[in-house]
Design a protein around this motif. Sequence first.
Motif, PDB file in Angstrom:
ATOM      1  N   HIS A  46       0.913  -1.324   0.048  1.00  0.00           N
ATOM      2  CA  HIS A  46      -0.086  -0.070   0.050  1.00  0.00           C
ATOM      3  C   HIS A  46       0.942   1.228  -0.085  1.00  0.00           C
ATOM      4  CE1 HIS A  46      -3.818   2.255   1.125  1.00  0.00           C
ATOM      5  NE2 HIS A  46      -4.258   1.527   0.168  1.00  0.00           N
ATOM      6  N   ARG A  64     -12.039   6.694  18.984  1.00  0.00           N
ATOM      7  CA  ARG A  64     -12.175   6.880  17.388  1.00  0.00           C
ATOM      8  C   ARG A  64     -12.896   5.737  16.927  1.00  0.00           C
ATOM      9  NH1 ARG A  64      -7.149   9.597  14.184  1.00  0.00           N
ATOM     10  NH2 ARG A  64      -7.555  11.795  14.811  1.00  0.00           N
ATOM     11  N   GLY A  75     -11.243   1.466  12.124  1.00  0.00           N
ATOM     12  CA  GLY A  75     -11.671   1.065  10.713  1.00  0.00           C
ATOM     13  C   GLY A  75     -12.244   1.870   9.773  1.00  0.00           C
ATOM     14  N   HIS A 121      -8.628   7.434   6.912  1.00  0.00           N
ATOM     15  CA  HIS A 121      -7.370   7.002   6.122  1.00  0.00           C
ATOM     16  C   HIS A 121      -6.363   8.362   5.898  1.00  0.00           C
ATOM     17  CE1 HIS A 121      -4.704   4.990   3.383  1.00  0.00           C
ATOM     18  NE2 HIS A 121      -4.924   3.969   4.197  1.00  0.00           N
ATOM     19  N   ARG A 122      -5.028   8.204   6.015  1.00  0.00           N
ATOM     20  CA  ARG A 122      -4.365   9.148   5.697  1.00  0.00           C
ATOM     21  C   ARG A 122      -4.327   9.660   4.131  1.00  0.00           C
ATOM     22  NH1 ARG A 122      -2.972  12.973   7.958  1.00  0.00           N
ATOM     23  NH2 ARG A 122      -0.820  13.022   8.082  1.00  0.00           N
ATOM     24  N   LYS A 150      -9.599   9.740   0.662  1.00  0.00           N
ATOM     25  CA  LYS A 150     -10.579  10.911   1.132  1.00  0.00           C
ATOM     26  C   LYS A 150     -11.851  10.236   0.244  1.00  0.00           C
ATOM     27  CE  LYS A 150      -7.555  12.201   3.961  1.00  0.00           C
ATOM     28  NZ  LYS A 150      -7.777  11.740   5.151  1.00  0.00           N
ATOM     29  N   ARG A 205     -10.430  -1.264  -1.165  1.00  0.00           N
ATOM     30  CA  ARG A 205     -10.257  -2.725  -0.518  1.00  0.00           C
ATOM     31  C   ARG A 205     -11.212  -3.036   0.610  1.00  0.00           C
ATOM     32  NH1 ARG A 205      -4.426  -1.292   2.097  1.00  0.00           N
ATOM     33  NH2 ARG A 205      -5.934   0.422   2.522  1.00  0.00           N
ATOM     34  N   ARG A 221       1.589  -8.323   4.209  1.00  0.00           N
ATOM     35  CA  ARG A 221       2.272  -7.066   3.919  1.00  0.00           C
ATOM     36  C   ARG A 221       3.906  -7.401   3.883  1.00  0.00           C
ATOM     37  NH1 ARG A 221       0.595  -1.894   4.370  1.00  0.00           N
ATOM     38  NH2 ARG A 221      -1.180  -2.707   3.265  1.00  0.00           N
TER      39      ARG A 221
END
Length: 391
Positions: free
Chosen positions: A194, A264, A267, A270-271, A274, A279, A352
């Motif tokens: 990623h 928070r 799940g 995301h950085r 947006k 996925r 990963r």
Amino acid sequence: ELGYFTYDPGFTATASCSSAITFIDGGNGILRYRGYPIEQLAKQSSFIEVAYLLLNGELPNRAEFTEFRKDITYHTMVHEKLNNFMAGFHYDAHPMAMMSGVVGSLASFYHDRLDMRDPEQRMLAAKRLIAKMPTIAAACYRHHMGWPSSYPQNRLGYTERFLDMMFSVPAEDYQVSEVAARAMDLLFILHADHEQNASTSTVRLVGSTGANPYACVASGIAALWGPAHGGANEAVLTMLEQIGDVSQIGKYINKAKDKNDPFRLMGFGHRVYKNFDPRAAIIREAAHAVLDDLGVSDPLMDLARELEQIALKDDYFVERKLYPNVDFYSGIIYKALGIPTSMFTVMFAIARTTGWVAHWLEQSANPTPIGRPRQVYTGATERNYVGIDNR
Ligand code: SDX
């Protein structure tokens, strides 16, 4: 000349790099491995074929695929002395603590014979890591369960072999479920790489010092463990169990919006994305199919769907473009496959590792100066020392 430092008001000075491995368009929810859309790879490829693609840059022909799969299969065993290492952990040690320790120690077994200047030897180290991660992961689980060690059955495929090492016991026959192996293969494809996420950037930074690949991957495991990163899949299940039922969703949505509350929505967000994490959409559909195929009904799946629907209509989440990410549904599938929550991030690490070693190979082939992120200094200006009795 390709490395540059960017600084944003969020105080995250990040060293960027150039890479040809993964492309993300966060605004449009696009993810491609070596140019191939994740949706196509998820539907038509396999994890080992995707691993070949990430490491080599091209999809393999049949002969290349057979050779690569044989190489991976050949390196699934680990040195028997590693079992002594594992035996030293407390039975309830978190498997990510065990993984980061054991994977780093692989250097003491395999690194001294590795000539890092030789691209073939670097590729061998990369394959070794891809091959051994499931074996080590299963050993962590079995250590916790108090079961005897299991050994890889090389007649099986990559995910079948992993599930067999995880769940087979000497006392009875164990038949790997086709559905489970296929679901695991899909999840490994979706988690394989990623771009410059926190753990991959860590691997590249450590790799830029010339550290060996086992130490680099151990550093990636440590970074992935954080609940803001790979630890989120474990945190999502804990959160859903904490919410309990649909009637409590409003209360937790308000907690997630309350700046004075550390809660928070795990799940979510995301950085880079947006927009929808591509996925997440694939995993949501797969979760439904796996639960149906396994004849499992999990109330947490219904709760997750309801939570997603409510959050996606809430101004706070809409204004901040907070959508479900890869971790929101993956835990529900892992749970249906019998994977314990504490092993969820280990699943992420197995997958990963392919992305980490692909980036390590890319960087090792094109050495860049040692990574050296800078800072914005916010401390005291120059001042003179004062003796202790005058303070
Ligand atoms: C992964 O980088 C990668 O590619 C990672 C990954 C990969 O494949 O390697 O995709 C895997 O790590 C996915 C992310 C998993 N983490 C979680 O699900 C944990 C919950 N998510 C958050 O912690 C958060 O969304 C992050 C860490 C993912 C991103 O955090 P940021 O950088 O703070 O998010 P942002 O800058 O976009 O936040 C904007 C606003 C902020 O509020 P304001 O200051 O504007 O009022 O949104 C808020 C944040 O407080 N916000 C959330 C939220 N995520 C962001 N509010 C409530 N719940 C959330 N989950």
